[in-house]
Design an enzyme around this catalytic site. Structure first.
Site, PDB file in Angstrom:
ATOM      1  N   ASN B 201       3.776  -0.760  -2.819  1.00  0.00           N
ATOM      2  CA  ASN B 201       3.743  -2.082  -2.183  1.00  0.00           C
ATOM      3  C   ASN B 201       3.636  -3.230  -3.191  1.00  0.00           C
ATOM      4  OD1 ASN B 201       1.126  -1.707  -2.954  1.00  0.00           O
ATOM      5  ND2 ASN B 201       0.224  -1.984  -0.930  1.00  0.00           N
ATOM      6  N   HIS B 400      -7.347  -8.144   3.077  1.00  0.00           N
ATOM      7  CA  HIS B 400      -6.527  -8.150   1.855  1.00  0.00           C
ATOM      8  C   HIS B 400      -5.026  -8.111   2.124  1.00  0.00           C
ATOM      9  CE1 HIS B 400      -5.538  -3.953   2.366  1.00  0.00           C
ATOM     10  NE2 HIS B 400      -5.069  -3.813   1.158  1.00  0.00           N
TER      11      HIS B 400
END
Lengths: 135, 477
Positions: B201, B400
Site C-alpha cells: 500500500n 491512520h
C-alpha cells in the site's frame, strides 16, 4: 506441490497439505516465493539454510524468515527448496536465480512471518498448514 | 454489533472487563453503525487480548479503521505504565514507523493535470516495488548515523531543508534509538534500500487540495484550495522488518522468563524496563529513524524532479508534516490526576496531539498537530488537526487510513489492473506501478471509504477535519 491462497482482508493467507513435514515446509516456501515474485522462476544458484527451533511452528517461521533475508540481501529468487527435518532441526537446499525486474516484478513484498494465523496440524493423511504472510 | 460489546455513545463502544478472562481494563473503540457491520470478531478479540497485558492503562483502544492484525488489531492503541507495563512488537508491526508525509508546492492543478511525463519521471526517480535498490550508496557509518539521527541525518547529507525537521513528529528522530540492538542482518538489509518506496500500500501521490474545512488551521499548515501537494507513504523497509523478526524471538523467550501469561502467542512482550524490553525499544527507535531518513530521501528525489521540471524553487516546497503510524513511544500523559511517563503503542494509528501539547511546532502550538490520513489511489486523503479530546480519550491518537475490505486474492480475481488504470485515467488520475497486479491489489474498491473513517474521528473529536485532497498522479510500489 499443493497450496492455495485463501481470501484474507489485509494480508495473504495460504493453506497447504502434504504427506510429510519436509514437503509441507517446501510447499510453504514455494507459496512465499510465488507471492513475492510470481510464477516465472528458474534454478542455477544454490544456498543452504540450517536451523533449529522449539516446535514445528517456530521452525517454519524461522525458516521462512531466513528465506526472506537471503532472497533480499543476495538478490535471489528461488524456484525450489529441498527440505530435510529431523526432530526440531531443519536443513534446506535452495535453488534459484538472480532477481530480474522484467520477470519477477509481479508479486508483493512480504514483510515478515509471525505466529499470526500460523497452524500446523496432522491427521491420518499427513500434515496441514495455515499461514498468513504480512504484506 | 458483536455480542457482549456495549454501546456507550453515538460512535463509542465498550468491550467490558470479562469479555474474555483476565482483562485488566475495558476495551474501547470508535465506529459508526455502518462500519460496525464490517467489523471482524477477530479484531475485537485482539482488542480484548491487549487488555490482559500487564501495566495497561485506562483502556485498550481501537480507531475506526480497526481490523484484524497480528497481536494487536490494526488501528489499536494502548498505553502502559513504565513501572509495571510491557512493550510488544505485536503493538507496532513489521513495518516500524510506516508513516505519511505531505509537502506543498507552488503549482496549481492546471500545471500538472494530464502530465504523464511528470508521473514517469517521479517513477524513475523513486525506486519502487519488490527488489528495488537505492541509487544512493550508504556506507555502514552512514547507516549507523541514519539509525541514530533519522531525518536529521538526511537533511545534513543534503536531502532536504532544515525547516523539514520542525515539521516531523519527534523532529524526525527518536532520541532513544540504540543501533547496537539492530542485528547485522537488519543492517545488511538497510544498506541498499535508503530512499526506496517498497510495495503493497505504499505510494507517492501528486494531489490537489479540493476542500478546506478549517481555514485558520489550513493557513497555519500552509495549505490552500487548488494547491498541488505531494504525499509519501512508506516505512523502514527490510531493516525494520528484520528488527521486528529478530526481537519477536528474543521477546518470546522474555515472556517466559518474566512469567507473563498471554492469551495469544503473537503478543510476545517484555517489561518496558527489562534488558529485553529496552533492547527492542532501542532497536525499534533506530528503525523508526531509518524510516524518517527514508521518507526524507524520497522527498528530496520528488522535489528535485519538480524543481527541474517546472522551474520552481526547491525551497518553495515546504513540508506540512510527517507522522508515524506504526510505533511505540515514550510520552507524558495525564493519568489519575498526574502527568505520567508512559509507553504508547500505535499499531496503524496516528499521533494527534492537541493544542499546547509538547512536540508540536511552535507556530502550530495554538492549532494542534497536523494529522495526515492517506486514502487509496482513487479516493481522497485528509489533513486533520490533533485535539485536546484526543489527549483525554486516546492518549493523543486517531485513525491512520481507510483499511481494506477486499482481500488481495479476491481483488486479483475480480479486478483488472488495466481496467482500473483506464477508469482512473478517465477521472483524471494517472497511475504508474511495476505491474498490473499492484494496481488491482490496491484499487479503490478494496478499501473502506476513508470519508467515513475520518468522519467518525471528526465527530468523536479525537481529531478535526482541516482539508481534503484528491490524487491526480499516483506511483505505486
Amino acid at each position: 506441490m499443493s497450496f492455495e491462497e485463501i481470501s484474507h482482508t489485509a494480508d495473504v493467507r495460504i493453506q497447504a497439505q502434504a504427506p510429510t513435514r519436509n514437503e509441507l515446509f517446501s510447499d510453504a516456501f514455494t507459496a512465499l516465493m510465488q507471492v513475492m515474485y510470481g510464477p516465472d522462476r528458474k534454478g542455477g544458484q544454490h544456498r543452504e539454510i540450517a536451523l533449529s527451533a522449539e516446535d514445528d511452528e517456530a521452525l517454519l517461521r524461522d525458516f521462512l524468515s531466513e528465506v526472506l533475508f537471503i532472497s533480499e540481501v543476495d538478490g535471489l529468487v528461488f524456484v525450489q527448496a529441498t527440505v530435510m527435518i529431523d526432530g526440531h532441526t531443519l536443513v534446506a537446499h535452495l535453488d534459484g536465480e538472480p532477481f530480474d525486474r522484467n520477470r519477477h516484478s509481479f508479486g508483493t513484498e512480504v514483510k515478515g512471518i509471525s505466529y499470526s494465523g500460523l497452524a500446523i496440524t496432522r491427521d491420518a493423511n499427513g500434515y496441514m498448514l495455515d499461514i498468513v504472510f504480512d504484506v | 454489533m458483536i455480542d457482549g460489546v456495549k454501546r456507550i455513545g453515538l460512535y463509542e463502544w465498550e468491550v467490558p472487563v470479562g469479555f474474555i478472562p483476565h482483562m485488566r481494563v475495558p476495551g474501547r473503540f470508535f465506529l459508526s453503525e455502518s462500519l460496525g457491520r464490517i467489523l471482524e470478531p477477530g479484531a475485537v478479540q485482539q482488542l480484548a487480548n491487549v487488555a490482559t497485558l500487564p501495566g495497561i492503562i485506562r483502556h485498550s483502544l481501537a480507531m475506526p479503521d480497526i481490523h484484524w492484525g497480528y497481536g494487536f488489531p490494526i488501528g489499536g492503541v494502548a498505553a502502559f505504565s513504565l513501572a509495571e507495563g510491557v512493550i510488544s512488537p505485536g503493538g507496532v508491526g513489521f513495518d516500524i514507523n510506516c508513516g505519511v508525509r505531505l509537502f506543498t508546492t507552488p503549482l496549481a492543478e492546471k500545471d500538472i493535470a494530464g502530465r504523464r511525463d511528470l508521473v514517469d519521471e517521479l517513477y524513475n526517480a523513486v525506486p519502487t516495488g519488490v527488489g528495488a535498490k537505492s541509487p544512493v550508496k550508504v556506507s555502514s557509518g552512514s547507516l549507523d548515523s541514519m539509525m541514530m539521527n533519522g531525518a536529521r541525518w538526511a537533511v545534513k547529507a543534503g536531502y532536504g531543508l532544515p525547516g523539514d525537521l520542525e515539521r516531523c513528529e519527534d523532529k524526525g528522530c527518536m532520541k532513544q534509538a540504540d543501533s547496537s540492538h539492530v542485528s547485522a542482518k537488519a543492517k545488511q538489509r538497510g544498506v541498499p534500500q535508503g530512499g526506496t518506496l517498497g510495495s503493497g500500500n505504499h505510494f507517492l501521490e501528486m494531489q490537489v487540495v479540493r476542500e478546506i474545512y478549517d481555514p485558520e488551521a489550513a493557513q497555519a499548515f500552509g495549505l490552500a484550495s487548488g494547491q498541488v501537494c505531494c504525499m509519501i507513504h512508506c516505512g523502514s523497509r527490510g531493516l525494520g522488518h528484520q528488527v521486528c523478526t529478530d526481537h519477536l524471538k528474543t521477546l518470546e523467550l522474555a515472556t517466559k522468563k518474566y512469567h507473563i501469561t498471554l492469551p495469544d502467542r503473537q503478543l510476545a512482550c517484555a517489561p518496558i524496563l527489562s534488558p529485553e524490553g529496552k533492547a527492542y525499544f532501542g532497536a525499534m527507535a533506530a528503525a523508526a529513524n531509518y524510516a524518517w531518513a527514508n521518507r526524507q530521501m524520497i522527498t528530496h528525489a520528488a522535489r528535485t524532479v519538480l524543481a527541474k521540471k517546472f522551474g520552481i524553487d526547491y525551497d518553495g516546497m515546504p513540508l506540512v508534516y510527517d507522522v508515524a503510524h506504526n510505533v511505540a513511544k515514550r510520552e507524558e500523559h495525564q493519568y489519575e490526576g498526574k502527568r505520567e511517563d508512559v509507553c504508547v503503542h500505535r499499531k496503524g494509528a496516528t499521533r494527534a496531539f492537541g493544542p499546547g501539547a509538547s512536540d508540536i511546532p511552535a507556530d502550530l502550538a495554538r492549532i494542534g498537530q497536523p494529522v495526515i490520513i492517506p486514502g487509496s489511489m482513487g479516493t481522497s486523503s485528509y489533513v486533520l488537526k490533533g485535539t485536546r479530546t484526543a489527549m483525554e480519550k486516546t492518549f493523543g491518537s486517531t485513525c491512520h487510513g481507510a483499511g481494506r475490505i477486499m482481500s488481495r486474492s479476491q481483488a486479483k480475481k475480480q479486478l483488472s489492473g488495466k481496467e482500473i488504470a483506464a477508469g482512473l485515467l478517465r477521472m483524471g488520475i494517472i497511475v504508474r506501478a511495476p505491474n498490473e497486479n499492484a494496481i488491482a491489489d490496491e484499487a479503490p474498491e478494496v478499501y473502506k471509504s476513508s470519508d467515513e473513517v475520518v468522519n467518525v474521528v471528526h465527530e468523536v473529536g479525537i481529531s478535526r477535519l482541516v482539508a481534503r485532497l484528491s490524487p491526480i498522479g499516483v506511483i505505486k510500489g
